[in-house]
Scaffold this active site. Sequence first.
Site, PDB file in Angstrom:
ATOM      1  N   ARG A   1       0.821  -1.221   0.000  1.00 39.15           N
ATOM      2  CA  ARG A   1       0.000   0.000   0.000  1.00 39.15           C
ATOM      3  C   ARG A   1       0.853   1.267   0.000  1.00 39.15           C
ATOM      4  O   ARG A   1       0.571   2.214  -0.739  1.00 39.15           O
ATOM      5  CB  ARG A   1      -0.946  -0.010   1.209  1.00 39.15           C
TER       6      ARG A   1
ATOM      7  N   ASP B   1      -5.198 -14.287   6.888  1.00 40.43           N
ATOM      8  CA  ASP B   1      -3.882 -14.829   6.552  1.00 40.43           C
ATOM      9  C   ASP B   1      -3.194 -15.537   7.720  1.00 40.43           C
ATOM     10  O   ASP B   1      -2.058 -15.998   7.589  1.00 40.43           O
ATOM     11  CB  ASP B   1      -2.974 -13.715   6.007  1.00 40.43           C
TER      12      ASP B   1
ATOM     13  N   GLN C   1      -9.941  -7.283  -1.909  1.00 39.65           N
ATOM     14  CA  GLN C   1      -8.937  -6.588  -2.725  1.00 39.65           C
ATOM     15  C   GLN C   1      -9.581  -5.800  -3.867  1.00 39.65           C
ATOM     16  O   GLN C   1      -9.044  -4.790  -4.308  1.00 39.65           O
ATOM     17  CB  GLN C   1      -7.938  -7.602  -3.288  1.00 39.65           C
TER      18      GLN C   1
ATOM     19  N   LYS D   1       7.324 -15.788  -1.205  1.00 41.09           N
ATOM     20  CA  LYS D   1       6.252 -14.879  -1.648  1.00 41.09           C
ATOM     21  C   LYS D   1       6.023 -13.789  -0.602  1.00 41.09           C
ATOM     22  O   LYS D   1       5.795 -12.639  -0.928  1.00 41.09           O
ATOM     23  CB  LYS D   1       4.963 -15.674  -1.898  1.00 41.09           C
TER      24      LYS D   1
ATOM     25  N   GLY E   1      -1.518 -11.565  -5.605  1.00 40.43           N
ATOM     26  CA  GLY E   1      -2.925 -11.255  -5.846  1.00 40.43           C
ATOM     27  C   GLY E   1      -3.278  -9.800  -5.576  1.00 40.43           C
ATOM     28  O   GLY E   1      -3.879  -9.122  -6.414  1.00 40.43           O
TER      29      GLY E   1
HETATM   30  O1  LIG Z   1      -5.529  -6.314   0.492  1.00 34.37           O
HETATM   31  C1  LIG Z   1      -4.580  -7.043   0.801  1.00 34.37           C
HETATM   32  O2  LIG Z   1      -3.392  -6.645   0.819  1.00 34.37           O
HETATM   33  C2  LIG Z   1      -4.869  -8.454   1.158  1.00 34.37           C
HETATM   34  C3  LIG Z   1      -6.162  -8.858   1.396  1.00 34.37           C
HETATM   35  C4  LIG Z   1      -6.533 -10.238   1.788  1.00 34.37           C
HETATM   36  O3  LIG Z   1      -7.131 -10.890   0.679  1.00 34.37           O
HETATM   37  P1  LIG Z   1      -8.715 -11.143   0.513  1.00 34.37           P
HETATM   38  O4  LIG Z   1      -9.417  -9.847   0.647  1.00 34.37           O
HETATM   39  O5  LIG Z   1      -8.819 -11.704  -0.874  1.00 34.37           O
HETATM   40  O6  LIG Z   1      -9.118 -12.129   1.567  1.00 34.37           O
HETATM   41  C5  LIG Z   1      -5.299 -11.032   2.235  1.00 34.37           C
HETATM   42  O7  LIG Z   1      -5.604 -12.395   2.300  1.00 34.37           O
HETATM   43  C6  LIG Z   1      -4.133 -10.820   1.304  1.00 34.37           C
HETATM   44  O8  LIG Z   1      -3.001 -11.525   1.740  1.00 34.37           O
HETATM   45  C7  LIG Z   1      -3.729  -9.364   1.256  1.00 34.37           C
HETATM   46  C1  LIG Z   2      -3.444 -14.482  -0.112  1.00 36.55           C
HETATM   47  C2  LIG Z   2      -2.303 -13.824   0.041  1.00 36.55           C
HETATM   48  O1  LIG Z   2      -1.842 -12.861  -0.799  1.00 36.55           O
HETATM   49  P1  LIG Z   2      -2.421 -12.305  -2.180  1.00 36.55           P
HETATM   50  O2  LIG Z   2      -3.900 -12.431  -2.173  1.00 36.55           O
HETATM   51  O3  LIG Z   2      -1.970 -10.872  -2.212  1.00 36.55           O
HETATM   52  O4  LIG Z   2      -1.774 -13.119  -3.277  1.00 36.55           O
HETATM   53  C3  LIG Z   2      -1.456 -14.086   1.244  1.00 36.55           C
HETATM   54  O5  LIG Z   2      -0.479 -13.345   1.438  1.00 36.55           O
HETATM   55  O6  LIG Z   2      -1.704 -15.025   1.998  1.00 36.55           O
END
Ligand SMILES: O=C(O)C1=C[C@@H](OP(=O)(O)O)[C@@H](O)[C@H](O)C1
Ligand SMILES: C=C(OP(=O)(O)O)C(=O)O
Length: 430
Positions: free
Chosen positions: A26, A309, A166, A410, A91
Amino acid sequence: MDVIVKPTPELKGEIGALSSKNYTTRYLLVAALAEGTSTVYYPAHSEDSDAMRRCIADLGAVLEEDEEKIVITGFGRRPKDVKELNVGNAGAVLRFLMAIAALCPEVTFVNTYPDSLGKRPHDDLIDALGQLGVEVSHNEGRLPITISGGTPKGGKIRVSGSVSSQYLSALLFLTPLLAEDSEIEVLNDLKSKVVIGQTLEVLEQAGIVIHASDDYMHFRVPGGQSYQAKTYTVQGDYPGSAAILAAAAVTKSDVKVHRLAERSKQGERAIVDVLQMMDVPLTHQDGTVHIQGNGRLRSVEFDGDAATDAVLAMVAAAVFADGTSRFYNVENLRYKECDRITDFLTELKKAGANVEERQAEIIVHGRPSGLEGGVTINAHYDHRVIMALTVVGLRCRQPLVIKDAHHVAKSYPQFFDHIVSLGASVERVE
Ligand SMILES: O=C(O)C1=C[C@@H](OP(=O)(O)O)[C@@H](O)[C@H](O)C1
Ligand SMILES: C=C(OP(=O)(O)O)C(=O)O
């Protein structure tokens, strides 16, 4: 790299928590979206944070880095006309940048992890961007994805929150830069709601005004805003540290993890409360969690959506608890680096754990006497599966071989160094 995790009855020592992944991605992003020069102290160093570094540089931000900080001169509301971006397996980085790519003429996000991020859905964000007039071509909601943006103006957007928070975070980063005001309505449930608190905190620090309803289901975002260049300091990471704390909880231990702020918006802070509910002897003060484990744990029931997480680390601890534990409201674990319910439980069962799945639940019948182990674990490209199975391996009678454990990088490249420094018997096999 594979690792062999051998039985380890005792852990002892102190480590500093890694830096938060979520805050690093962020802060790097809001620094890139500002026009001046921002400084981010103690950024995380991992594949996901490196993906954000690489992509904002490709989009025109200028980064200078030393041991403790990154100085970033942003591109503001005008990213460079880049053709292709590669987010690796990250992600959140992908989703946030899919929204920002709406400010570029045409960007393709490539598919470099077909068996992990390549399988994850982005339809809800694609649909929301479509409402802003952004054209998105995609492979049934999955990578590769091409965003043809240009000049979205703002307006009314409805986005589903039932798969991932997200998508909403992505829209919250984009909409303040648009010419007109936006109104975002979240449809269905909002999963990982606590993470939106982190997004709003960072946006506020960057000088952005967002009017959010208390339940985070409605947002009014004034348009025409500018991100301000600021100095940020990244806090310690609870999701990664949760695995270290779970390891200390299942062994006879005297372990301190520093740099874990008591008052943090990271929902995974709940690892401390959950271990306390499980009767693990611990204290948490002045940013240090101190566990003096005796290996005895009580079962627990927990709404896992509050700490997305950290759930796998909690499950790893529950594997050795006395009684049946239940982690509910965790369906969105199925849409992560792997299906963190079916795939993870398959690996736990191989090691000898007594676990059951429901569509949105993980049930663990604890085995305080330990597991048999002596099997090879498929990591499913998932850093959190690797860390959780390492915790489980400490208390197996026979070693666990974890294949492709390098994917731990990761989020937490130093994980094995840290746990070995506490006395864990882990052998790396290149
Ligand atoms: O916004 C973020 O940085 C994240 C949101 C979460 O995902 P979800 O909203 O898909 O659960 C989390 O699991 C991921 O590791 C990071
Ligand atoms: C799900 C995770 O990350 P992302 O969704 O950003 O790939 C994580 O860090 O466990």
